[in-house]
Scaffold this motif. Structure first.
Motif, PDB file in Angstrom:
ATOM      1  N   GLN A  61       0.811  -1.219   0.000  1.00  0.00           N
ATOM      2  CA  GLN A  61       0.000   0.000   0.000  1.00  0.00           C
ATOM      3  C   GLN A  61       0.843   1.268   0.000  1.00  0.00           C
ATOM      4  O   GLN A  61       0.379   2.332  -0.416  1.00  0.00           O
ATOM      5  N   LEU A  62       2.074   1.168   0.457  1.00  0.00           N
ATOM      6  CA  LEU A  62       2.939   2.350   0.550  1.00  0.00           C
ATOM      7  C   LEU A  62       3.949   2.439  -0.594  1.00  0.00           C
ATOM      8  O   LEU A  62       4.825   3.302  -0.572  1.00  0.00           O
ATOM      9  N   THR A  63       3.813   1.576  -1.596  1.00  0.00           N
ATOM     10  CA  THR A  63       4.815   1.497  -2.663  1.00  0.00           C
ATOM     11  C   THR A  63       5.032   2.835  -3.348  1.00  0.00           C
ATOM     12  O   THR A  63       6.155   3.357  -3.407  1.00  0.00           O
ATOM     13  N   ASP A  64       3.977   3.418  -3.892  1.00  0.00           N
ATOM     14  CA  ASP A  64       4.131   4.660  -4.650  1.00  0.00           C
ATOM     15  C   ASP A  64       4.355   5.868  -3.759  1.00  0.00           C
ATOM     16  O   ASP A  64       4.988   6.846  -4.171  1.00  0.00           O
ATOM     17  N   ILE A  65       3.826   5.820  -2.542  1.00  0.00           N
ATOM     18  CA  ILE A  65       4.053   6.934  -1.618  1.00  0.00           C
ATOM     19  C   ILE A  65       5.539   7.069  -1.336  1.00  0.00           C
ATOM     20  O   ILE A  65       6.122   8.158  -1.434  1.00  0.00           O
ATOM     21  N   ALA A  66       6.177   5.941  -1.010  1.00  0.00           N
ATOM     22  CA  ALA A  66       7.617   5.966  -0.725  1.00  0.00           C
ATOM     23  C   ALA A  66       8.412   6.332  -1.976  1.00  0.00           C
ATOM     24  O   ALA A  66       9.335   7.151  -1.921  1.00  0.00           O
ATOM     25  N   ALA A  67       8.066   5.741  -3.114  1.00  0.00           N
ATOM     26  CA  ALA A  67       8.825   5.986  -4.342  1.00  0.00           C
ATOM     27  C   ALA A  67       8.730   7.443  -4.778  1.00  0.00           C
ATOM     28  O   ALA A  67       9.726   8.047  -5.210  1.00  0.00           O
ATOM     29  N   SER A  68       7.558   8.046  -4.668  1.00  0.00           N
ATOM     30  CA  SER A  68       7.389   9.434  -5.100  1.00  0.00           C
ATOM     31  C   SER A  68       8.173  10.391  -4.211  1.00  0.00           C
ATOM     32  O   SER A  68       8.834  11.322  -4.708  1.00  0.00           O
ATOM     33  N   LEU A  69       8.115  10.181  -2.911  1.00  0.00           N
ATOM     34  CA  LEU A  69       8.828  11.063  -1.988  1.00  0.00           C
ATOM     35  C   LEU A  69      10.346  10.937  -2.161  1.00  0.00           C
ATOM     36  O   LEU A  69      11.068  11.943  -2.152  1.00  0.00           O
ATOM     37  N   VAL A  70      10.831   9.714  -2.327  1.00  0.00           N
ATOM     38  CA  VAL A  70      12.270   9.506  -2.492  1.00  0.00           C
ATOM     39  C   VAL A  70      12.750  10.108  -3.814  1.00  0.00           C
ATOM     40  O   VAL A  70      13.814  10.734  -3.877  1.00  0.00           O
ATOM     41  N   SER A  71      11.972   9.956  -4.878  1.00  0.00           N
ATOM     42  CA  SER A  71      12.391  10.498  -6.174  1.00  0.00           C
ATOM     43  C   SER A  71      12.462  12.016  -6.139  1.00  0.00           C
ATOM     44  O   SER A  71      13.393  12.616  -6.685  1.00  0.00           O
ATOM     45  N   ALA A  72      11.483  12.651  -5.491  1.00  0.00           N
ATOM     46  CA  ALA A  72      11.512  14.115  -5.374  1.00  0.00           C
ATOM     47  C   ALA A  72      12.717  14.556  -4.555  1.00  0.00           C
ATOM     48  O   ALA A  72      13.407  15.521  -4.920  1.00  0.00           O
ATOM     49  N   ALA A  73      12.978  13.856  -3.444  1.00  0.00           N
ATOM     50  CA  ALA A  73      14.120  14.203  -2.598  1.00  0.00           C
ATOM     51  C   ALA A  73      15.436  14.012  -3.350  1.00  0.00           C
ATOM     52  O   ALA A  73      16.371  14.812  -3.203  1.00  0.00           O
ATOM     53  N   ALA A  74      15.515  12.968  -4.167  1.00  0.00           N
ATOM     54  CA  ALA A  74      16.745  12.707  -4.927  1.00  0.00           C
ATOM     55  C   ALA A  74      17.028  13.839  -5.913  1.00  0.00           C
ATOM     56  O   ALA A  74      18.186  14.257  -6.080  1.00  0.00           O
ATOM     57  N   VAL A  75      15.990  14.350  -6.566  1.00  0.00           N
ATOM     58  CA  VAL A  75      16.185  15.454  -7.504  1.00  0.00           C
ATOM     59  C   VAL A  75      16.600  16.720  -6.758  1.00  0.00           C
ATOM     60  O   VAL A  75      17.459  17.480  -7.222  1.00  0.00           O
ATOM     61  N   LEU A  76      16.010  16.954  -5.595  1.00  0.00           N
ATOM     62  CA  LEU A  76      16.388  18.128  -4.792  1.00  0.00           C
ATOM     63  C   LEU A  76      17.860  18.059  -4.391  1.00  0.00           C
ATOM     64  O   LEU A  76      18.563  19.080  -4.412  1.00  0.00           O
ATOM     65  N   VAL A  77      18.315  16.880  -4.010  1.00  0.00           N
ATOM     66  CA  VAL A  77      19.734  16.714  -3.661  1.00  0.00           C
ATOM     67  C   VAL A  77      20.603  16.963  -4.884  1.00  0.00           C
ATOM     68  O   VAL A  77      21.641  17.637  -4.808  1.00  0.00           O
ATOM     69  N   LEU A  78      20.202  16.441  -6.033  1.00  0.00           N
ATOM     70  CA  LEU A  78      20.962  16.640  -7.270  1.00  0.00           C
ATOM     71  C   LEU A  78      21.116  18.128  -7.591  1.00  0.00           C
ATOM     72  O   LEU A  78      22.199  18.580  -7.999  1.00  0.00           O
ATOM     73  N   LEU A  79      20.050  18.896  -7.384  1.00  0.00           N
ATOM     74  CA  LEU A  79      20.068  20.316  -7.746  1.00  0.00           C
ATOM     75  C   LEU A  79      21.020  21.131  -6.870  1.00  0.00           C
ATOM     76  O   LEU A  79      21.331  22.276  -7.202  1.00  0.00           O
ATOM     77  N   ARG A  80      21.462  20.555  -5.771  1.00  0.00           N
ATOM     78  CA  ARG A  80      22.462  21.243  -4.946  1.00  0.00           C
ATOM     79  C   ARG A  80      23.843  21.209  -5.598  1.00  0.00           C
ATOM     80  O   ARG A  80      24.706  22.020  -5.264  1.00  0.00           O
TER      81      ARG A  80
END
Length: 560
Positions: free
Chosen positions: A247-266
């Motif tokens: 049930q949490l598959t996409d919730i976790a994946a979406s949050l992690v992907s957004a966080a990964a892009v934010l880290v990249l932009l640094r």
């Protein structure tokens, strides 16, 4: 009592399948070739399906029209109920001014529209799909992309294409859970198998998005963001589908992907591009809406938006409040997923047989679709309605403004609502009369090559109903039966139905209507259909080949 006949036309399954496919062929030709409005094309296809049910399949007129009424009722509740309340929340953020705050927050993450498109349409859209589904991500992400400067047609196109990889686990994994129920296969196995198919799409979709946003230049300049977003999403989606709570598959994946892009932009910034919302070869033929865009926001150019972003400073409190509605949605859905709470909510559900419908399959088994489930409290739309009430309080929207926003949302969805109800009425008539079963049996006759065609059944079901959950309900059991007959892995074929189904969502008439309506382009669904058809034509063969290889020794190790 009506008994379905799989091959009513002279006993020929092929000719019967051709007649059964006629309403769908007409629907897509009217949309893609003749540019007929989606609601009118859907009503014409519905009429053809009813004629076919009565004249060819011998279904009495009463049950045929009752099937259409039940399908329309399902389109009204829960499908439109979910979309209505999702858009209502957006309207209130617009009324309160906090949508502008949210837009500026996204804009300040990166001033590059290609990166914004990946974060908003793919990561944030996946979160909305995980929580609500049923068109809500397309509606909300489309207007957000318009707000950051994309042209309306391109914004809707990007939102529809992005709404693929997360769909199999959308609405708190409802499609996979439904698939397990209708097939009798273990949920863990189906979740794992699907999690070894759709993450492949997650690797590709962000790259396609930057191409749609800015052509080959976008791919050259913004590929790191697309790769980081896609890889992080795919890895987490695979891990959660195979080892975590499904049930949490996409919730976790979406949050992690957004966080990964934010880290990249640094550490990385894309090269600036002039007007990245116009790709090479785009001659500027996109229609500009003559009226308001989704509740009154005018189309803003990228240059004007950029100037405004540099002159406005939002407080941390306002930024937090702008995200409050979505945080509220996450909290409420998380609470609703607690077993004790879910059981309490489910106890209020009313299930009854639809009046006038007494249908059995050719094997004499009662058809489950004759039962209508009215889960007025447990439904996702009701959770969103409660989230809307809470959001009105958090955003400090006066009661009168909240009610007015609700009315505006209803008006905005009037043509999209008619399309959704007509298409689901079409789906129910085809399924009740046996037209859907005929098409499925025709494809299942391919024997060992059925593995190559299996995802097409899911794609077809979602294209018609607009829902991967509905597609799994329609074809899940058929996939398993065909797998046994062709000596293929039932888990693989069932999962292929869901994985193929996610690719049909971008071309389903009701989602096209929702996307077009959200950005003020109601009536332009045919133009939007042609924009997304190319992406679907690329993804579907890829999924078919993947599933076929998984049925052979080459990739059979991927089957749990």
């Amino acid at each position: 009592m009506y008994t379905q006949v799989p091959a009513p036309l002279g006993g020929s399954l092929g000719w019967s399948a051709l007649v059964s496919a006629l309403p769908l062929i007409v629907l897509f030709v009217l949309l893609g070739v003749f540019r007929v409005r989606a609601w009118l094309a859907s009503l014409i296809a519905l009429a053809l399906s009813i004629i076919g049910a009565i004249a060819v399949y011998g279904m009495p007129a009463g049950p045929a029209f009752d099937s259409a009424l039940e399908g329309a009722a399902f389109g009204l509740f829960p499908a439109l109920w979910i979309v209505l309340n999702s858009l209502w929340i957006y309207q209130m953020t617009k009324v309160s001014g906090h949508f502008d705050v949210l837009r500026r927050t996204f804009a300040k993450i990166s001033d590059d529209q290609r990166v914004q498109g990946v974060i908003i349409a793919f990561s944030f859209g996946a979160l909305l799909e995980a929580l609500a589904g049923f068109g809500a991500p397309v509606a909300i992400c489309s207007v957000m992309l318009v707000a950051v400067g994309l042209k309306p047609l391109k914004a809707a196109t990007v939102a529809l294409i992005a709404n693929t990889a997360p769909v199999a686990y959308g609405a708190v994994a409802l499609p996979v859970i439904t698939l397990a129920k209708v097939t009798g296969l273990p949920l863990d196995d189906l979740a794992s198998m699907t999690g070894r198919q759709v993450p492949i799409l997650a690797l590709i979709v962000p790259l396609v998005l930057v191409i749609v946003l800015d052509g080959r230049r976008g791919l050259r300049q913004a590929w790191p963001a697309a790769i980081v977003c896609g890889v992080s999403f795919a890895v987490v989606q695979y891990l959660m589908a195979n080892f975590g709570p499904v049930q949490l598959t996409d919730i976790a994946a979406s949050l992690v992907s957004a966080a990964a892009v934010l880290v990249l932009l640094r550490f990385w910034k894309p090269k600036p591009a002039d007007a990245p919302d116009r790709a090479p070869g785009d001659r500027g033929t996109e229609p500009v809406p003559t009226g308001p865009v989704s509740g009154g926001g005018a189309v803003t150019t990228a240059a004007t938006t950029a100037v405004r972003e540099r002159t406005v400073v939002d407080s941390r409190a306002d930024q937090a409040r702008s995200f409050a509605p979505y945080a509220t949605i996450i909290v409420l859905f998380s609470v609703a997923a607690i077993p004790a709470v879910a059981a309490a909510l489910a106890s209020t559900t009313k299930t009854f047989s639809w009046p006038g419908l007494h249908v059995v399959t050719s094997a004499g088994k009662p058809l489950s679709l004759v039962s209508y489930k009215f889960d007025w409290l447990a439904d996702s739309g009701t959770v969103l309605f409660i989230a809307g009430i809470v959001s009105a309080f958090l955003l400090k929207v006066p009661l009168r403004d909240a009610v007015r926003a609700y009315g505006q949302t209803i008006v905005q969805l009037r043509t999209a609502g008619l399309t959704v109800m007509a298409v689901l009425a079409l789906a129910y008539v085809m399924n009740m009369s046996g037209q859907t079963a005929t098409l499925g049996l025709f494809l299942a006759g391919a024997g060992g090559l059925f593995a190559l065609l299996s995802p097409l059944l899911g794609w077809f079901g979602t294209a018609v109903t607009g829902s991967d959950t509905s597609s799994n309900s329609l074809f899940g059991a058929l996939q398993v039966a065909a797998a046994h007959g062709a000596q293929l892995q039932p888990v693989l074929m069932a999962a292929a139905n869901s994985s193929g189904g996610v690719l049909g969502k971008m071309i389903s008439p009701q989602n096209l209507a929702i996307g077009a309506s959200a950005v003020g382009l109601a009536g332009k669904e045919g133009l939007l259909f042609r924009r997304v058809l190319a992406a679907s034509a690329v993804f579907v063969p890829l999924m078919c080949v993947l599933v076929y290889l998984q049925s052979t020794p080459m990739l059979s190790w991927m089957v749990p």
